[in-house]
Structures are given as C-alpha cells and as structure tokens.
Design a protein around this motif. Sequence first.
Motif, short mmCIF file in Angstrom:
data_model
loop_
_atom_site.label_atom_id
_atom_site.label_comp_id
_atom_site.label_asym_id
_atom_site.label_seq_id
_atom_site.Cartn_x
_atom_site.Cartn_y
_atom_site.Cartn_z
N ASN A 95 0.89 -0.93 0.09
CA ASN A 95 0.00 0.22 -0.36
C ASN A 95 1.08 1.22 0.25
N LYS A 96 2.10 1.51 0.62
CA LYS A 96 2.87 2.25 1.06
C LYS A 96 3.98 2.96 -0.74
N TYR A 97 4.37 1.40 -1.23
CA TYR A 97 4.92 1.43 -2.11
C TYR A 97 4.37 1.57 -3.67
N GLN A 98 3.22 0.60 -4.23
CA GLN A 98 2.52 0.37 -5.11
C GLN A 98 0.85 2.01 -4.98
N ASN A 99 1.31 1.47 -6.31
CA ASN A 99 -0.27 2.77 -6.22
C ASN A 99 -1.91 1.81 -6.20
N VAL A 100 -1.94 1.84 -4.77
CA VAL A 100 -2.70 1.18 -4.87
C VAL A 100 -4.82 2.17 -4.13
N ASN A 101 -5.89 1.09 -4.12
CA ASN A 101 -6.54 2.33 -4.07
C ASN A 101 -7.15 1.86 -2.89
N GLU A 102 -7.04 2.41 -1.75
CA GLU A 102 -7.35 2.02 -0.01
C GLU A 102 -8.33 1.72 0.16
N ASP A 103 -9.13 2.15 -0.41
CA ASP A 103 -10.50 1.95 -0.12
C ASP A 103 -11.30 0.52 -0.94
N ARG A 104 -10.25 -0.29 -1.72
CA ARG A 104 -10.92 -1.27 -2.71
C ARG A 104 -9.66 -2.58 -2.32
N VAL A 105 -9.16 -2.42 -1.33
CA VAL A 105 -8.43 -3.24 -0.53
C VAL A 105 -10.00 -5.04 -0.45
N VAL A 106 -9.29 -5.92 -0.85
CA VAL A 106 -10.31 -7.40 -0.13
C VAL A 106 -9.02 -8.55 -0.57
N VAL A 107 -9.82 -8.84 0.52
CA VAL A 107 -8.68 -10.68 0.58
C VAL A 107 -9.91 -11.39 0.37
N THR A 108 -9.25 -13.22 -0.52
CA THR A 108 -10.10 -13.77 -0.83
C THR A 108 -8.69 -14.71 -0.41
N GLY A 109 -9.83 -16.32 -0.47
CA GLY A 109 -8.25 -17.16 -0.28
C GLY A 109 -9.24 -18.52 -0.54
N TYR A 110 -9.06 -19.94 -1.01
CA TYR A 110 -9.58 -20.73 -1.72
C TYR A 110 -9.06 -21.95 -0.11
N SER A 111 -10.13 -22.59 0.47
CA SER A 111 -9.64 -23.90 1.45
C SER A 111 -8.90 -23.41 2.55
N ASN A 112 -8.26 -23.42 3.23
CA ASN A 112 -7.36 -23.13 3.65
C ASN A 112 -7.62 -21.44 3.86
N GLY A 113 -7.36 -21.71 3.09
CA GLY A 113 -6.87 -20.14 2.19
C GLY A 113 -8.02 -19.18 2.64
N GLY A 114 -9.78 -19.90 2.00
CA GLY A 114 -10.89 -19.75 2.13
C GLY A 114 -10.91 -19.09 3.42
#
Length: 264
Positions: A142-161
């Motif tokens: 978030n600090k060093y890339q051009n991120v829209n900090e209002d659009r941060v999403v966490v996703t994952g599959y199985s254990n990651g889910g």
Amino acid sequence: MKKLVFRSILVVLITFFSISCSSDDNDSPSTPDRTSADVEADFQALDLTTGVNDVSLQSVEGRTWNFRLIIPESAGTSERPLILTLHGASGGNPDAHKSTACYTEPGFEAIDPIILSPNGGNNLWTDAVNQQMILSLLFLVNKYQNVNEDRVVVTGYSNGGNGAWFYAEVVQGLFSASIPMVSSYNTYSTAGTPRQINIPLYVIHGENDELFPLAETQEWVEATRSAGTDVTMEVAPGLGHYEPCEYVPYVKNAVEWLQNDVWN
C-alpha cells in the motif's frame, strides 16, 4: 483520512506481532540487529516490474517471506484495487503462492487489480507468524504501489478461504470486502451465539465439496447473517473441493458484486 487510518493500524499491528513472535517463538531465527526499517528498505530495493514478480523478503526475526506480486500496466497511471489472495493447504509447498493463474488472475481480470499472493509455509493463515507477514506486506504494498486503499479485498481457497473469513473478522478498517471460497469457518462464539462480521462477504462454495460439507458452511453463513453480517452466498452446482480452477465464473460473479454492491 483513509490512508492515515490504514497505515496507522498496520504500524501498530506490525509492531505487536514483531514483539509477540520474537518473544514467543523459540524456533524463529535470531537477527537482533534487524529492524522494520531494514525490511522496508529491502522491499524498496526489490526489482518490481509490470507483470508477475516472485520475490522474497527477510523479516525482522530472519524468516523468509516468499510472495508473488502482480502489477498491472494500469497501475502506472491510476490507483488499482488490491487483491490479497491466500492459497489453500498449509503443507509448506514452496510454490503454493504461484497458483494465481488458476482462478485469481482470470477471476479478477475485469478490475485489473494489483494481486498479492504470499506463501504461508507450514503454518495456518491464522497463526501469528502469518498474521505478521500479511499485515507487513499489506503495509509495504500500500505504501509503495499505486493502490486504491478503499478497494482492498481478501480472498482465498480452502485453508485460504478460512483465512479470508478470519481477516475479515479480526482486522478492522483495512478490507472493503472478503471473498472466501470452499471454506469452513465457525461463526458461533464459545457461548453459542452468532458473531457479526463488519465487512461484506461473498461466500463461494461447491455443491459437492468433499472436505467441507456444504450444509455446515451454509449453517455458519446463516448464523453470521442473523447477527447482522452483510453476506452473500453462491453455491457452485456440481463442483467439489479439489477443482479450484473451475470456480472462475463464480469469482467473476463476486467481482460484479464488488462493483455493483460494495464499491458503488
């Protein structure tokens, strides 16, 4: 204000986990002269280019954080959504974080996001060492890339889910939404009452999941919904647990939900 809140929370959490991990984990490497500033400087020194970057950092305690960072060309001219994707299993596969072409890249292509895919090693995503890694990498990206900090999403599959559920519940103010896939996450408290999660979720589950029965996940979804959680669930007809690449159409549906219901 959003950027200030995001970074302030991360700094506090990074400090907490750095202290707790270094004091409680007797198996962690000892690098007493290494600081968070060293980690940040190492991140800045990474040769990150447009496209897929498979890189690593050394933590304050000397652990190696392996991760993939995908940077779209559009990040050079506009802020992009950030997708934190957590791989399945916790068996220490050194290439587990490189599976983004299966469902993450094609599933989220419509929003052209920055994608962060860390490797959880032998630990669960809920373990303190992985919490430290994830929060630290989120701070740095978030600090060093051009991120829209209002659009941060966490996703994952199985254990990651399961991890996507966990971070949606316990990390406040960082994510706009969570998309757990083929997961199993108990939303009841120890007292038997449902728990509310404060960000919206889009839960994807296979009709024929062999490892995490659909009925159980449906029960936990309904429980947290009854507590006030904004949760949508989509069942994938005919799909089981061990065919993650077949879930792309359902990830695309979740992206439409993000655009129409969460970010509008």
